[in-house]
Design a protein around this motif. Structure first.
Motif, PDB file in Angstrom:
ATOM      1  N   PRO A 128       0.804  -1.233   0.000  1.00  0.00           N
ATOM      2  CA  PRO A 128       0.000   0.000   0.000  1.00  0.00           C
ATOM      3  C   PRO A 128       0.837   1.283   0.000  1.00  0.00           C
ATOM      4  CG  PRO A 128       0.013  -0.995   2.180  1.00  0.00           C
ATOM      5  CD  PRO A 128       0.724  -1.956   1.273  1.00  0.00           C
ATOM      6  N   GLU A 129       2.141   1.192   0.238  1.00  0.00           N
ATOM      7  CA  GLU A 129       2.998   2.375   0.300  1.00  0.00           C
ATOM      8  C   GLU A 129       4.005   2.451  -0.843  1.00  0.00           C
ATOM      9  OE1 GLU A 129       2.780   4.910   2.446  1.00  0.00           O
ATOM     10  OE2 GLU A 129       1.019   3.995   3.340  1.00  0.00           O
ATOM     11  N   ARG A 130       4.643   1.317  -1.180  1.00  0.00           N
ATOM     12  CA  ARG A 130       5.725   1.317  -2.166  1.00  0.00           C
ATOM     13  C   ARG A 130       5.200   1.054  -3.565  1.00  0.00           C
ATOM     14  NH1 ARG A 130       7.950  -0.777   2.486  1.00  0.00           N
ATOM     15  NH2 ARG A 130      10.010   0.038   3.068  1.00  0.00           N
ATOM     16  N   GLY A 131       5.837   1.685  -4.529  1.00  0.00           N
ATOM     17  CA  GLY A 131       5.478   1.505  -5.931  1.00  0.00           C
ATOM     18  C   GLY A 131       5.352   2.849  -6.607  1.00  0.00           C
ATOM     19  N   PRO A 132       5.444   2.876  -7.935  1.00  0.00           N
ATOM     20  CA  PRO A 132       5.369   4.143  -8.667  1.00  0.00           C
ATOM     21  C   PRO A 132       3.981   4.772  -8.593  1.00  0.00           C
ATOM     22  CG  PRO A 132       5.440   2.285 -10.185  1.00  0.00           C
ATOM     23  CD  PRO A 132       5.651   1.721  -8.823  1.00  0.00           C
ATOM     24  N   ARG A 133       3.966   6.083  -8.540  1.00  0.00           N
ATOM     25  CA  ARG A 133       2.707   6.850  -8.549  1.00  0.00           C
ATOM     26  C   ARG A 133       2.781   7.870  -9.680  1.00  0.00           C
ATOM     27  NH1 ARG A 133       0.079   6.942  -3.034  1.00  0.00           N
ATOM     28  NH2 ARG A 133       1.415   5.652  -1.721  1.00  0.00           N
ATOM     29  N   ALA A 134       1.663   8.121 -10.317  1.00  0.00           N
ATOM     30  CA  ALA A 134       1.676   9.050 -11.450  1.00  0.00           C
ATOM     31  C   ALA A 134       0.306   9.675 -11.659  1.00  0.00           C
ATOM     32  CB  ALA A 134       2.108   8.320 -12.722  1.00  0.00           C
ATOM     33  N   GLU A 135       0.321  10.803 -12.361  1.00  0.00           N
ATOM     34  CA  GLU A 135      -0.873  11.424 -12.924  1.00  0.00           C
ATOM     35  C   GLU A 135      -0.581  11.692 -14.390  1.00  0.00           C
ATOM     36  OE1 GLU A 135      -3.684  11.606 -11.459  1.00  0.00           O
ATOM     37  OE2 GLU A 135      -3.239  11.605  -9.309  1.00  0.00           O
ATOM     38  N   LEU A 136      -1.626  11.884 -15.185  1.00  0.00           N
ATOM     39  CA  LEU A 136      -1.499  12.042 -16.634  1.00  0.00           C
ATOM     40  C   LEU A 136      -1.788  13.480 -17.054  1.00  0.00           C
ATOM     41  CD1 LEU A 136      -3.450   8.808 -17.665  1.00  0.00           C
ATOM     42  CD2 LEU A 136      -0.988   9.060 -17.239  1.00  0.00           C
ATOM     43  N   LEU A 137      -1.039  13.962 -18.048  1.00  0.00           N
ATOM     44  CA  LEU A 137      -1.216  15.312 -18.584  1.00  0.00           C
ATOM     45  C   LEU A 137      -1.401  15.242 -20.094  1.00  0.00           C
ATOM     46  CD1 LEU A 137       1.823  17.041 -16.822  1.00  0.00           C
ATOM     47  CD2 LEU A 137      -0.563  17.141 -16.070  1.00  0.00           C
ATOM     48  N   LEU A 138      -2.342  15.999 -20.608  1.00  0.00           N
ATOM     49  CA  LEU A 138      -2.557  16.095 -22.053  1.00  0.00           C
ATOM     50  C   LEU A 138      -2.679  17.567 -22.424  1.00  0.00           C
ATOM     51  CD1 LEU A 138      -3.218  14.734 -24.838  1.00  0.00           C
ATOM     52  CD2 LEU A 138      -5.623  14.930 -24.168  1.00  0.00           C
ATOM     53  N   THR A 139      -1.886  18.019 -23.391  1.00  0.00           N
ATOM     54  CA  THR A 139      -1.923  19.409 -23.842  1.00  0.00           C
ATOM     55  C   THR A 139      -2.285  19.448 -25.323  1.00  0.00           C
ATOM     56  OG1 THR A 139      -0.159  19.953 -22.271  1.00  0.00           O
ATOM     57  CG2 THR A 139      -0.611  21.551 -24.004  1.00  0.00           C
ATOM     58  N   VAL A 140      -3.296  20.262 -25.659  1.00  0.00           N
ATOM     59  CA  VAL A 140      -3.721  20.405 -27.058  1.00  0.00           C
ATOM     60  C   VAL A 140      -3.951  21.880 -27.367  1.00  0.00           C
ATOM     61  CG1 VAL A 140      -4.773  18.114 -27.277  1.00  0.00           C
ATOM     62  CG2 VAL A 140      -6.143  20.027 -26.436  1.00  0.00           C
ATOM     63  N   ARG A 141      -3.917  22.208 -28.661  1.00  0.00           N
ATOM     64  CA  ARG A 141      -4.212  23.576 -29.079  1.00  0.00           C
ATOM     65  C   ARG A 141      -5.707  23.857 -28.861  1.00  0.00           C
ATOM     66  NH1 ARG A 141       0.180  25.494 -29.771  1.00  0.00           N
ATOM     67  NH2 ARG A 141       1.884  24.556 -30.931  1.00  0.00           N
ATOM     68  N   ALA A 142      -5.983  25.029 -28.358  1.00  0.00           N
ATOM     69  CA  ALA A 142      -7.362  25.381 -28.019  1.00  0.00           C
ATOM     70  C   ALA A 142      -8.148  25.796 -29.249  1.00  0.00           C
ATOM     71  CB  ALA A 142      -7.360  26.524 -27.006  1.00  0.00           C
ATOM     72  N   GLY A 143      -9.460  25.491 -29.226  1.00  0.00           N
ATOM     73  CA  GLY A 143     -10.387  26.020 -30.213  1.00  0.00           C
ATOM     74  C   GLY A 143     -10.437  25.323 -31.552  1.00  0.00           C
ATOM     75  N   LEU A 144      -9.659  24.254 -31.738  1.00  0.00           N
ATOM     76  CA  LEU A 144      -9.655  23.577 -33.037  1.00  0.00           C
ATOM     77  C   LEU A 144     -10.563  22.356 -33.077  1.00  0.00           C
ATOM     78  CD1 LEU A 144      -5.813  23.708 -33.807  1.00  0.00           C
ATOM     79  CD2 LEU A 144      -7.610  25.293 -34.541  1.00  0.00           C
ATOM     80  N   ALA A 145     -10.905  21.806 -31.915  1.00  0.00           N
ATOM     81  CA  ALA A 145     -11.748  20.607 -31.850  1.00  0.00           C
ATOM     82  C   ALA A 145     -12.429  20.580 -30.482  1.00  0.00           C
ATOM     83  CB  ALA A 145     -10.901  19.349 -32.056  1.00  0.00           C
ATOM     84  N   ASP A 146     -13.433  19.731 -30.355  1.00  0.00           N
ATOM     85  CA  ASP A 146     -14.183  19.608 -29.093  1.00  0.00           C
ATOM     86  C   ASP A 146     -13.413  18.687 -28.138  1.00  0.00           C
ATOM     87  OD1 ASP A 146     -16.076  19.695 -27.131  1.00  0.00           O
ATOM     88  OD2 ASP A 146     -17.551  18.466 -28.188  1.00  0.00           O
ATOM     89  N   THR A 147     -12.232  19.164 -27.716  1.00  0.00           N
ATOM     90  CA  THR A 147     -11.352  18.308 -26.924  1.00  0.00           C
ATOM     91  C   THR A 147     -11.833  18.087 -25.492  1.00  0.00           C
ATOM     92  OG1 THR A 147      -9.963  20.224 -26.408  1.00  0.00           O
ATOM     93  CG2 THR A 147      -9.304  18.864 -28.294  1.00  0.00           C
ATOM     94  N   ASP A 148     -12.811  18.863 -25.023  1.00  0.00           N
ATOM     95  CA  ASP A 148     -13.298  18.642 -23.661  1.00  0.00           C
ATOM     96  C   ASP A 148     -13.939  17.258 -23.499  1.00  0.00           C
ATOM     97  OD1 ASP A 148     -12.381  21.020 -22.709  1.00  0.00           O
ATOM     98  OD2 ASP A 148     -14.326  22.044 -22.702  1.00  0.00           O
ATOM     99  N   LYS A 149     -14.306  16.635 -24.603  1.00  0.00           N
ATOM    100  CA  LYS A 149     -14.871  15.284 -24.520  1.00  0.00           C
ATOM    101  C   LYS A 149     -13.794  14.249 -24.170  1.00  0.00           C
ATOM    102  CE  LYS A 149     -19.241  16.000 -25.766  1.00  0.00           C
ATOM    103  NZ  LYS A 149     -19.316  17.379 -26.149  1.00  0.00           N
ATOM    104  N   VAL A 150     -12.531  14.687 -24.032  1.00  0.00           N
ATOM    105  CA  VAL A 150     -11.446  13.775 -23.672  1.00  0.00           C
ATOM    106  C   VAL A 150     -11.487  13.436 -22.180  1.00  0.00           C
ATOM    107  CG1 VAL A 150      -9.638  15.432 -23.017  1.00  0.00           C
ATOM    108  CG2 VAL A 150      -9.014  13.314 -24.190  1.00  0.00           C
ATOM    109  N   LEU A 151     -12.330  14.112 -21.421  1.00  0.00           N
ATOM    110  CA  LEU A 151     -12.344  13.915 -19.973  1.00  0.00           C
ATOM    111  C   LEU A 151     -12.578  12.459 -19.593  1.00  0.00           C
ATOM    112  CD1 LEU A 151     -14.335  17.092 -18.832  1.00  0.00           C
ATOM    113  CD2 LEU A 151     -11.866  16.789 -19.016  1.00  0.00           C
ATOM    114  N   ARG A 152     -13.584  11.827 -20.176  1.00  0.00           N
ATOM    115  CA  ARG A 152     -13.866  10.435 -19.810  1.00  0.00           C
ATOM    116  C   ARG A 152     -12.761   9.480 -20.279  1.00  0.00           C
ATOM    117  NH1 ARG A 152     -17.468   7.269 -17.525  1.00  0.00           N
ATOM    118  NH2 ARG A 152     -17.677   5.125 -18.264  1.00  0.00           N
ATOM    119  N   PRO A 153     -12.308   9.554 -21.559  1.00  0.00           N
ATOM    120  CA  PRO A 153     -11.189   8.688 -21.944  1.00  0.00           C
ATOM    121  C   PRO A 153      -9.955   8.864 -21.056  1.00  0.00           C
ATOM    122  CG  PRO A 153     -12.218   9.589 -23.903  1.00  0.00           C
ATOM    123  CD  PRO A 153     -12.862  10.269 -22.732  1.00  0.00           C
ATOM    124  N   LEU A 154      -9.652  10.103 -20.655  1.00  0.00           N
ATOM    125  CA  LEU A 154      -8.514  10.331 -19.771  1.00  0.00           C
ATOM    126  C   LEU A 154      -8.725   9.663 -18.420  1.00  0.00           C
ATOM    127  CD1 LEU A 154      -7.125  13.979 -19.983  1.00  0.00           C
ATOM    128  CD2 LEU A 154      -5.940  11.836 -20.421  1.00  0.00           C
TER     129      LEU A 154
END
Length: 197
Positions: free
Chosen positions: A68-94
């Motif tokens: 419960p204590e040892r092992g790698p920990r991480a969070e994910l980051l995704l950066t995209v150009r704004a205003g070119l696509a409806d990228t807010d729908k990426v929330l669930r896949p992320l």
């Protein structure tokens, strides 16, 4: 929110400012995963960051007993150009990708491919991502021993052709090809990099 997630939330806000939106997703049998959205108007980019994946260390499924204590920990980051696509729908896949260590027992690390099985957002030419090296956008967050630091792993969207090419040639070869062709990896509508030359 546990103590690790409180620290992670503070680190993300220190790096990117206040999020302008946050959404949470809960999957059966897993802890809640939040996805925070940070808009950088000056750079015309949108950053999405998961919050919840690092609550527990990732465990190799071959291990008989999870520590419960040892092992790698991480969070994910995704950066995209704004205003070119409806990228807010990426929330669930992320959130699905961030829950994969809990659900599937995988250890997410640089060089790995993560597949959502569907477009990352409506009309996206990407269904998977390449996990990049941490440290460029957000520094690792140290925790008290024996807990390992939280690493913030950037995700680079891949087209199906790029993902198939990467399986054969490896992550480094794909990164070199992107670099050689000056690929804008933040373009949410980009085509696959040329793979035949």
């Amino acid at each position: 929110m546990n103590d690790v997630l409180t620290l992670v939330d503070a680190r993300l806000r220190w790096a990117f400012g206040e999020p302008d939106a946050r959404a949470s997703v809960t999957f059966l049998g897993t802890e809640r995963i939040e996805v925070l959205r940070f808009v950088d108007a000056e750079a015309r980019t949108v950053r999405y960051a998961t919050l919840g994946m690092s609550a527990a260390p990732m465990t190799d499924p071959a291990q008989a007993l999870a520590d419960p204590e040892r092992g790698p920990r991480a969070e994910l980051l995704l950066t995209v150009r704004a205003g070119l696509a409806d990228t807010d729908k990426v929330l669930r896949p992320l959130a699905v990708l961030a829950a994969s260590p809990q659900v599937e027992g995988v250890v997410v690390a640089p060089g790995a491919s993560l597949d959502t099985g569907e477009p990352l957002w409506p009309g996206a030419p990407f269904t998977s991502v390449l996990v990049a090296e941490p440290g460029g956008l957000v520094e690792d967050l140290p925790l008290d021993p024996p807990r390992e630091p939280v690493r913030f792993l950037p995700l680079l969207p891949m087209t199906p052709a790029e993902a198939a090419w990467k399986r054969v040639h490896g992550a480094e070869a794909l990164r070199e090809r992107w670099l050689r062709h000056e690929t804008d990896l933040r373009d949410p509508l980009r085509n696959a990099v040329p793979l035949g030359d």
